[in-house]
Design a protein around this motif. Structure first.
Motif, PDB file in Angstrom:
ATOM      1  N   SER A   1       2.857  70.410  31.933  1.00 29.48           N
ATOM      2  CA  SER A   1       3.476  71.719  31.680  1.00 29.48           C
ATOM      3  C   SER A   1       4.996  71.620  31.691  1.00 29.48           C
ATOM      4  O   SER A   1       5.671  72.146  30.796  1.00 29.48           O
TER       5      SER A   1
ATOM      6  N   TYR B   1       6.819  68.971  31.198  1.00 31.07           N
ATOM      7  CA  TYR B   1       7.257  68.161  30.065  1.00 31.07           C
ATOM      8  C   TYR B   1       7.234  68.969  28.771  1.00 31.07           C
ATOM      9  O   TYR B   1       8.173  68.902  27.972  1.00 31.07           O
ATOM     10  N   CYS B   2       6.186  69.745  28.562  1.00 28.68           N
ATOM     11  CA  CYS B   2       6.087  70.557  27.341  1.00 28.68           C
ATOM     12  C   CYS B   2       7.232  71.556  27.234  1.00 28.68           C
ATOM     13  O   CYS B   2       7.799  71.750  26.160  1.00 28.68           O
ATOM     14  N   ILE B   3       7.579  72.172  28.343  1.00 29.03           N
ATOM     15  CA  ILE B   3       8.661  73.163  28.337  1.00 29.03           C
ATOM     16  C   ILE B   3      10.011  72.507  28.082  1.00 29.03           C
ATOM     17  O   ILE B   3      10.759  72.923  27.203  1.00 29.03           O
TER      18      ILE B   3
ATOM     19  N   SER C   1      13.731  61.134  25.122  1.00 28.66           N
ATOM     20  CA  SER C   1      12.559  60.923  25.971  1.00 28.66           C
ATOM     21  C   SER C   1      12.994  60.867  27.437  1.00 28.66           C
ATOM     22  O   SER C   1      14.133  60.493  27.738  1.00 28.66           O
TER      23      SER C   1
ATOM     24  N   SER D   1      10.744  69.452  26.905  1.00 24.57           N
ATOM     25  CA  SER D   1      10.878  68.651  25.687  1.00 24.57           C
ATOM     26  C   SER D   1      11.240  69.505  24.473  1.00 24.57           C
ATOM     27  O   SER D   1      11.737  68.975  23.480  1.00 24.57           O
ATOM     28  N   LYS D   2      11.056  70.813  24.557  1.00 22.02           N
ATOM     29  CA  LYS D   2      11.446  71.698  23.457  1.00 22.02           C
ATOM     30  C   LYS D   2      12.963  71.823  23.329  1.00 22.02           C
ATOM     31  O   LYS D   2      13.475  72.091  22.251  1.00 22.02           O
ATOM     32  N   ILE D   3      13.685  71.620  24.446  1.00 19.23           N
ATOM     33  CA  ILE D   3      15.146  71.754  24.401  1.00 19.23           C
ATOM     34  C   ILE D   3      15.880  70.442  24.698  1.00 19.23           C
ATOM     35  O   ILE D   3      17.081  70.361  24.512  1.00 19.23           O
ATOM     36  N   HIS D   4      15.164  69.422  25.142  1.00 18.54           N
ATOM     37  CA  HIS D   4      15.759  68.116  25.454  1.00 18.54           C
ATOM     38  C   HIS D   4      15.126  67.100  24.516  1.00 18.54           C
ATOM     39  O   HIS D   4      13.971  66.722  24.678  1.00 18.54           O
ATOM     40  N   ASN D   5      15.869  66.649  23.509  1.00 14.38           N
ATOM     41  CA  ASN D   5      15.320  65.822  22.436  1.00 14.38           C
ATOM     42  C   ASN D   5      15.098  64.360  22.804  1.00 14.38           C
ATOM     43  O   ASN D   5      14.376  63.668  22.111  1.00 14.38           O
TER      44      ASN D   5
ATOM     45  N   TYR E   1      -4.828  66.824  24.988  1.00 16.08           N
ATOM     46  CA  TYR E   1      -3.385  66.666  25.172  1.00 16.08           C
ATOM     47  C   TYR E   1      -3.071  66.056  26.537  1.00 16.08           C
ATOM     48  O   TYR E   1      -2.229  65.164  26.656  1.00 16.08           O
TER      49      TYR E   1
END
Length: 65
Positions: free
Chosen positions: A32, A34-36, A44, A38-42, A9
Motif C-alpha cells: 500500500s 509503495y503504491c501511494i 525505484s 510510487s505515483k509521485i516518486h519516479n 499484485y
C-alpha cells in the motif's frame, strides 16, 4: 483476501522485493505504501524505508517527506 487481482499484485510485489519472511499484513502495508508513493516518486526505492508498521506504531503504517 478474496480479490484475485490484488492477490496477484501482492504476490508479484513480494517476489520483486524479496519479502518472503514478512507476514501477510506486513506485505500489504508495504504494498500500500509503495503504491501511494510510487505515483509521485519516479525513482525505484526500497519499501522498507517508508514502512513503519509494527506492534507499537499507533496505527501509522508508513511515512514519506
Amino acid at each position: 483476501m478474496n480479490d484475485k487481482i490484488i492477490e496477484g499484485y501482492i504476490r508479484d510485489f513480494r517476489e520483486d522485493f524479496e519479502l518472503q519472511g514478512d507476514s501477510e499484513s506486513e506485505i500489504f502495508e508495504k504494498f500500500s505504501n509503495y503504491c501511494i508513493l510510487s505515483k509521485i516518486h519516479n525513482e525505484s526505492f526500497d519499501p522498507d524505508i517508508i514502512s513503519v508498521g509494527g506492534t507499537h506504531d499507533t496505527g501509522l503504517d508508513g511515512i514519506a517527506i
